[in-house]
Design an enzyme around this catalytic site. Structure first.
Site, PDB file in Angstrom:
ATOM      1  N   SER A 127      16.758  12.594 -17.746  1.00 30.90           N
ATOM      2  CA  SER A 127      17.490  12.819 -19.097  1.00 30.90           C
ATOM      3  C   SER A 127      18.836  13.106 -18.884  1.00 30.90           C
ATOM      4  CB  SER A 127      16.793  13.914 -19.847  1.00 30.90           C
ATOM      5  OG  SER A 127      17.500  14.076 -21.090  1.00 30.90           O
ATOM      6  N   TYR A 140      13.024  21.890 -21.485  1.00 31.32           N
ATOM      7  CA  TYR A 140      13.107  20.354 -21.290  1.00 31.32           C
ATOM      8  C   TYR A 140      14.388  20.098 -20.232  1.00 31.32           C
ATOM      9  CZ  TYR A 140      14.077  15.519 -22.227  1.00 31.32           C
ATOM     10  OH  TYR A 140      14.293  14.063 -22.101  1.00 31.32           O
TER      11      TYR A 140
END
Length: 192
Positions: A127, A140
């Protein structure tokens, strides 16, 4: 992995459009069956947080197709929460899926990619948060930073060995997917 929706579904569609034989792994049976039927892929119900489940995926692929060429380790969850509000169960769940899912995939598939005379590729979905973490993405971002680091290290080691296996780090920014509602797949008894 994570191939029934979102980015994983997009990857599966792109590979199928280019003539690849695709196996879609996902934890959501309904979405898995629908996407597999739509593109003519083989569905596999897989929980990437469990090594045995990923090993069963590997066994299915090898038994049915004899080899593996590309492994896309994409499954991920991303519930939003401030670090101060995360429970230890929250951390474990996110890391088990996002980071351990990639580790389980590498462990299960890398020896078979290395044994493939044509070589192969591992594609790990990280990400942009591994480059620039934002508030409410603590667990995350930590898990995706781990995926980023593992990918960089593995790529360097494979290059050092002269292996015919490459590693791609895929680090998308904000994409409209169902990841914000991924808590729907959280195992019972592990609610934060």
């Amino acid at each position: 992995t994570g191939g029934a929706s979102g980015i994983g579904r997009g990857i599966a569609l792109a590979l199928a459009e280019r003539g690849a034989t695709v196996v879609i792994a996902d934890i959501e049976q309904g979405a898995l069956d629908a996407t597999a039927a739509e593109i003519g892929a083989t569905p596999a119900l897989v929980d990437v947080s469990k090594a045995a489940s990923v090993e069963a995926l590997r066994d299915l692929v090898l038994e049915r197709f004899g080899r593996v060429d590309i492994v896309c380790l994409n499954a991920g969850i991303g519930p939003l929460s401030r670090v101060a509000d995360l429970t230890l169960d929250d951390w474990r769940w996110v890391i088990d899926v996002n980071l351990w899912g990639v580790i389980h995939g590498i462990d299960a598939f890398l020896p078979h990619l290395l044994a493939n005379p044509a070589g192969g590729r591992i594609v790990n979905t990280s990400s942009m948060s591994s480059f620039q973490p934002l508030p409410n993405l603590g667990a995350y971002a930590a898990s995706k930073a781990g995926v980023h680091a593992i990918s960089e290290v593995l790529a360097a080691e494979l290059a050092e060995d002269g292996a015919n296996v490459g590693v791609t780090l895929f680090a998308p920014g904000v994409v409209l997917t169902g990841i914000a509602t991924s808590s729907r797949d959280r195992p019972a008894g592990e609610r934060g």
